[in-house]
Design an enzyme around this catalytic site. Sequence first.
Site, mmCIF file in Angstrom:
data_model
loop_
_atom_site.group_PDB
_atom_site.id
_atom_site.type_symbol
_atom_site.label_atom_id
_atom_site.label_comp_id
_atom_site.label_asym_id
_atom_site.label_seq_id
_atom_site.Cartn_x
_atom_site.Cartn_y
_atom_site.Cartn_z
ATOM 1 N N HIS A 69 0.844 -1.190 0.000
ATOM 2 C CA HIS A 69 0.000 0.000 0.000
ATOM 3 C C HIS A 69 0.884 1.246 0.000
ATOM 4 C CE1 HIS A 69 -3.914 -1.945 1.791
ATOM 5 N NE2 HIS A 69 -3.395 -2.642 0.792
ATOM 6 N N GLU A 71 0.969 3.902 1.774
ATOM 7 C CA GLU A 71 1.469 4.362 3.070
ATOM 8 C C GLU A 71 2.652 3.526 3.537
ATOM 9 O OE1 GLU A 71 -1.657 3.538 2.197
ATOM 10 O OE2 GLU A 71 -3.114 4.352 3.615
#
Length: 164
Positions: A69, A71
Amino acid sequence: MITEHHTHQPGPDPVRDPWRDSMRLALQEAALAVPAGDVPVGAVLLGPDLELLATGHNEREAAGDPTAHAEVLALRRAAAALGEWRLTGCTLVVTLEPCVMCAGALVQSRVARVVYGADDEKAGAAGSLWDLVRDRRLNHRPEVIRGVLADECARQLTDFFRDL
Ligand SMILES: [Zn+2]
């Protein structure tokens, strides 16, 4: 007849306005996910003086990695750049509300602040479905600022799913 104002014209927003430029960077980063067929989510990691430390976009399809992901990638790259896993004083800016995995990683990284654009009503873990990042049982609780360029961030996602 009463004049109705359907178009919301917000005044200055001292909480969100300072993060708009960083969110525009995150939106540009998110667009990089699309050629590989990845959902456009983008993140930028800012240091304590708001210097750009790292960026990341969703690479689940590109990398065949369920944890890739935006992040998580931005956190890893920032920590690698600093040579330090503690991202004390740092701010993560991301186009979509973090999921439980990313919220956990954000708490682990000790970032000071999480800024996000669009709410994720189905999987958000920074206030929508869960509020992992501000759970009072945890010692470290990053500040959360939601709704920065929320419409642009949501539109990028809806455009992507519409074009599928
Ligand atoms: Zn996530």
